[in-house]
Design a protein around this motif. Structure first.
Motif, PDB file in Angstrom:
ATOM      1  N   ARG A 182       0.837  -1.197   0.000  1.00 22.42           N
ATOM      2  CA  ARG A 182       0.000   0.000   0.000  1.00 22.42           C
ATOM      3  C   ARG A 182       0.882   1.262   0.000  1.00 22.42           C
ATOM      4  NH1 ARG A 182      -4.217   2.535   3.512  1.00 22.42           N
ATOM      5  NH2 ARG A 182      -2.757   2.487   5.242  1.00 22.42           N
ATOM      6  N   THR A 183       1.990   1.225   0.735  1.00 23.41           N
ATOM      7  CA  THR A 183       2.872   2.382   0.817  1.00 23.41           C
ATOM      8  C   THR A 183       3.457   2.727  -0.551  1.00 23.41           C
ATOM      9  OG1 THR A 183       3.431   1.843   3.107  1.00 23.41           O
ATOM     10  CG2 THR A 183       4.942   3.286   1.938  1.00 23.41           C
TER      11      THR A 183
ATOM     12  N   LEU B 191       0.849   4.339  -2.622  1.00 21.56           N
ATOM     13  CA  LEU B 191       0.622   5.710  -2.174  1.00 21.56           C
ATOM     14  C   LEU B 191       1.627   6.653  -2.825  1.00 21.56           C
ATOM     15  CD1 LEU B 191      -0.706   7.845  -0.358  1.00 21.56           C
ATOM     16  CD2 LEU B 191       0.827   7.094   1.484  1.00 21.56           C
ATOM     17  N   ARG B 192       2.894   6.266  -2.849  1.00 26.63           N
ATOM     18  CA  ARG B 192       3.909   7.096  -3.508  1.00 26.63           C
ATOM     19  C   ARG B 192       3.526   7.349  -4.961  1.00 26.63           C
ATOM     20  NH1 ARG B 192       8.700   7.266  -0.468  1.00 26.63           N
ATOM     21  NH2 ARG B 192       8.917   5.574   1.054  1.00 26.63           N
TER      22      ARG B 192
ATOM     23  N   VAL C 141      -6.153   4.143   8.195  1.00 28.23           N
ATOM     24  CA  VAL C 141      -5.086   3.769   9.114  1.00 28.23           C
ATOM     25  C   VAL C 141      -5.781   3.129  10.304  1.00 28.23           C
ATOM     26  CG1 VAL C 141      -3.256   4.580  10.645  1.00 28.23           C
ATOM     27  CG2 VAL C 141      -3.532   5.606   8.373  1.00 28.23           C
TER      28      VAL C 141
ATOM     29  N   GLU D  46       5.099   4.956   9.000  1.00 27.09           N
ATOM     30  CA  GLU D  46       5.304   4.486   7.631  1.00 27.09           C
ATOM     31  C   GLU D  46       4.830   5.518   6.606  1.00 27.09           C
ATOM     32  OE1 GLU D  46       6.569   1.252   6.827  1.00 27.09           O
ATOM     33  OE2 GLU D  46       7.098   1.218   8.949  1.00 27.09           O
ATOM     34  N   LEU D  47       3.880   6.374   7.007  1.00 27.81           N
ATOM     35  CA  LEU D  47       3.260   7.310   6.068  1.00 27.81           C
ATOM     36  C   LEU D  47       3.901   8.690   6.073  1.00 27.81           C
ATOM     37  CD1 LEU D  47      -0.488   6.469   6.829  1.00 27.81           C
ATOM     38  CD2 LEU D  47       0.845   5.727   4.844  1.00 27.81           C
TER      39      LEU D  47
ATOM     40  N   ILE E 216       6.211  10.098   3.331  1.00 27.15           N
ATOM     41  CA  ILE E 216       5.568  10.213   2.017  1.00 27.15           C
ATOM     42  C   ILE E 216       4.627  11.414   1.989  1.00 27.15           C
ATOM     43  CG2 ILE E 216       4.212   8.958   0.287  1.00 27.15           C
ATOM     44  CD1 ILE E 216       4.978   6.390   1.756  1.00 27.15           C
ATOM     45  N   LEU E 217       3.962  11.678   3.101  1.00 24.26           N
ATOM     46  CA  LEU E 217       2.975  12.762   3.141  1.00 24.26           C
ATOM     47  C   LEU E 217       3.614  14.136   3.198  1.00 24.26           C
ATOM     48  CD1 LEU E 217       0.307  11.320   5.615  1.00 24.26           C
ATOM     49  CD2 LEU E 217       0.431  11.093   3.136  1.00 24.26           C
TER      50      LEU E 217
ATOM     51  N   VAL F 277      -7.495  10.857   5.675  1.00 27.62           N
ATOM     52  CA  VAL F 277      -7.246   9.622   6.403  1.00 27.62           C
ATOM     53  C   VAL F 277      -8.465   9.253   7.240  1.00 27.62           C
ATOM     54  CG1 VAL F 277      -5.824   8.486   8.161  1.00 27.62           C
ATOM     55  CG2 VAL F 277      -4.765  10.021   6.491  1.00 27.62           C
TER      56      VAL F 277
ATOM     57  N   LEU G 219      -0.493  12.875  11.841  1.00 30.60           N
ATOM     58  CA  LEU G 219      -0.986  12.887  10.459  1.00 30.60           C
ATOM     59  C   LEU G 219      -1.437  14.283  10.050  1.00 30.60           C
ATOM     60  CD1 LEU G 219      -2.988   9.553  10.598  1.00 30.60           C
ATOM     61  CD2 LEU G 219      -1.058   9.992   9.065  1.00 30.60           C
TER      62      LEU G 219
END
Length: 519
Positions: free
Chosen positions: A393-394, A397-398, A413, A426-427, A430-431, A440, A459
């Protein structure tokens, strides 16, 4: 210059959680650039190729692959040796001593030692049936956490349980609360008057967490497996679970939760509910039906609770032209979001599509609106569930955040016991700095080990809008997308107001962040 080591260990099996842990420990070794330790399933071999490794010579999925890329040959060899050492390490005693434990070799033997109770089965799906029968024969109720169990085996297990007055939860039962203990992916919640029967894992988790936010506990949450309300399985375990809760004096109200059920089975369940002494409410997702948040609000109203605000942390964002990309770990959360999105957009492509002609092909890509359930059986063969190992999933997402066609990314999440110890970490890399709005759906209870409040604030600090209601998150995402390219500008208006219409089922988030658990 880098060096690679790829080897195959035949005749060896390790569960996906162990493999993920070994991969992570090896990958963190000094000089190791990347590492994958996994069963040789087709999906994992594809992942290996995507990482740039040469394809190993394998004969079946029941072989184990160790692949390491490091800064030099010696480091690669040492990392591979470490992986083998970790895989071969014996089980230790609970006190941490060096003696190995000789556990019972069958569920029947374990039940003979401890007495019949509840057996939780988590092993490859092709082996789950035999162990479940063994547990039923030993007098145990059964929770089958395993997925990839055939429908025929599921029906046979549930018929056998019915003959004996026992309960089979699952297969693919991801969440349960029994005797105050959370099983599978679950949460620490109070004991209370609501009994939940759930043909969905993350659907049950959403309801559990919303009830927890409102200060309402549960007597039990009995997962029955995502296929239980299909026409083939016909609600076998749902009926048994409803009757169990009806006989429980501590259960004042029963809520049945499901991803979209077969209509004929839904009618049967309603007929059975009408015969029970305990009131039954329904949260059965589908076109024209209430979402999970609205159904939870109906439960609270029935209990005399009103005016609940669902926590949300809303980031400023302007409407954009483009398409919605939904990246989910939870299948029911994905279903719910798709139902909301199709009300606005029509066609939404998915690997768990609402209509057969909206299905994605094997690439899981399409230029229009797309929602993917990364926890679907086809994506978890030989891999840990994405709530444990979010790497697939990560990476998507990228890709989605760099796609010029992406207007908004919506993702879940899921906190709680059994999930990744820090999914937000983990996010965050990237965010940070992305110009694409990210919304989210944060599913968590107040006492979850990852800390709901802290997770939400992290987040939100990275620029995401965070909702504890998945339905509200989906509506917010939909409201940030415009169909006219000329409207993709600051003059288009506020994304917050556009995202939360009055009839949202959870419209109290609108206009500013709501932080129910303090600042």
């Amino acid at each position: 210059m880098t060096a690679e080591h790829v080897s195959v260990r035949r005749g060896m099996y390790a569960d996906s959680v162990t493999l993920m842990q070994v991969s992570r420990e090896v990958g963190q070794s000094t000089g190791v650039l990347t590492a994958l330790v996994a069963m040789a399933t087709e999906l994992n071999l594809d992942v290996l190729a995507g990482m740039g490794f040469a394809a190993p010579r394998t004969e079946s999925p029941n072989e184990l692959v160790i692949a390491v890329r490091a800064t030099d040959e010696a480091t690669a060899a040492a990392a591979a040796a470490l992986a083998a050492q970790l895989l071969d390490a014996p089980r230790r005693t609970a006190g941490g001593g060096s003696a190995t434990v000789a556990p019972p070799r069958t569920l029947g033997a374990a039940a003979a030692l401890a007495g019949p109770s509840l057996a939780l089965i988590s092993l490859p799906g092709q082996h789950a049936f035999t162990e479940a029968v063994d547990a039923l024969d030993a007098g145990c109720d059964v929770m089958v956490f395993s997925d990839n169990v055939s429908v025929e085996h599921e029906i046979a297990l549930k018929d056998l349980a019915a003959e004996r007055g026992q309960l089979v939860m699952g297969p693919d039962c991801g969440t349960a609360v029994v005797g105050g203990i959370g099983l599978g992916f679950s949460h620490t919640v109070d004991h209370g008057p609501v009994g939940i029967v759930a043909a969905s894992g993350t659907g049950a988790q959403q309801v559990l967490c919303l009830l927890d936010a409102a200060g309402v506990g549960v007597s039990a949450a009995l997962g029955v497996g995502g296929r239980d309300l299909s026409e083939a399985v016909a609600g076998r375990s749902t009926v048994a679970a409803m009757r169990l809760l009806d006989a429980d004096p501590g259960t004042q109200l029963i809520l049945v939760v499901s991803k979209p059920p077969a209509d004929v089975v839904a009618e049967r369940i309603r007929s059975v509910a009408a015969e029970l002494d305990t009131p039954v409410l329904f949260a059965l997702l589908g076109p024209g039906r209430p979402d999970l948040t609205a159904s939870t609000e109906a439960v609270l109203t029935r209990l005399g609770r009103t005016g609940t605000d669902w926590p949300a942390w809303v980031a400023p964002a302007e409407p954009r032209f483009g398409f919605l990309r939904g990246l989910f770990c939870g299948g029911t959360l994905c279903d719910e979001a798709m139902l909301i999105a199709t009300d606005r957009f029509g066609e939404v492509r998915s690997n768990i599509a609402l209509r057969p002609d909206w299905s994605l092909d094997a690439s899981l890509r399409h230029p229009g609106h797309v929602m993917i359930d990364f926890g679907d059986d086809a994506l978890t063969q030989g891999r840990a569930h994405p709530m444990i190992d979010p790497s697939l999933r990560t990476e998507r997402l990228r890709e989605s955040l760099s796609d010029p066609l992406t207007a908004v990314v919506l993702l879940d999440v899921v906190l709680g016991h059994g999930s990744h110890p820090d999914p937000v970490a983990e996010l965050l890399p990237i965010l940070q700095g992305t110009r694409v709005p990210v919304v989210v759906s944060l599913i968590g209870a107040r006492r979850d080990p990852q800390d709901l409040q802290t997770s939400a604030q992290r987040l939100h600090s990275a620029g995401a809008s965070v909702f504890t209601s998945n339905a509200a998150a989906a509506r917010h995402s939909v409201g940030l997308i415009v169909s006219d390219p000329s409207a993709d500008s600051p003059s288009a208006g506020s994304g917050v107001d556009a995202a939360a219409p009055a009839d949202s089922g959870s419209g109290r988030q609108r206009g500013r962040p709501i932080e129910r658990f303090g600042s």
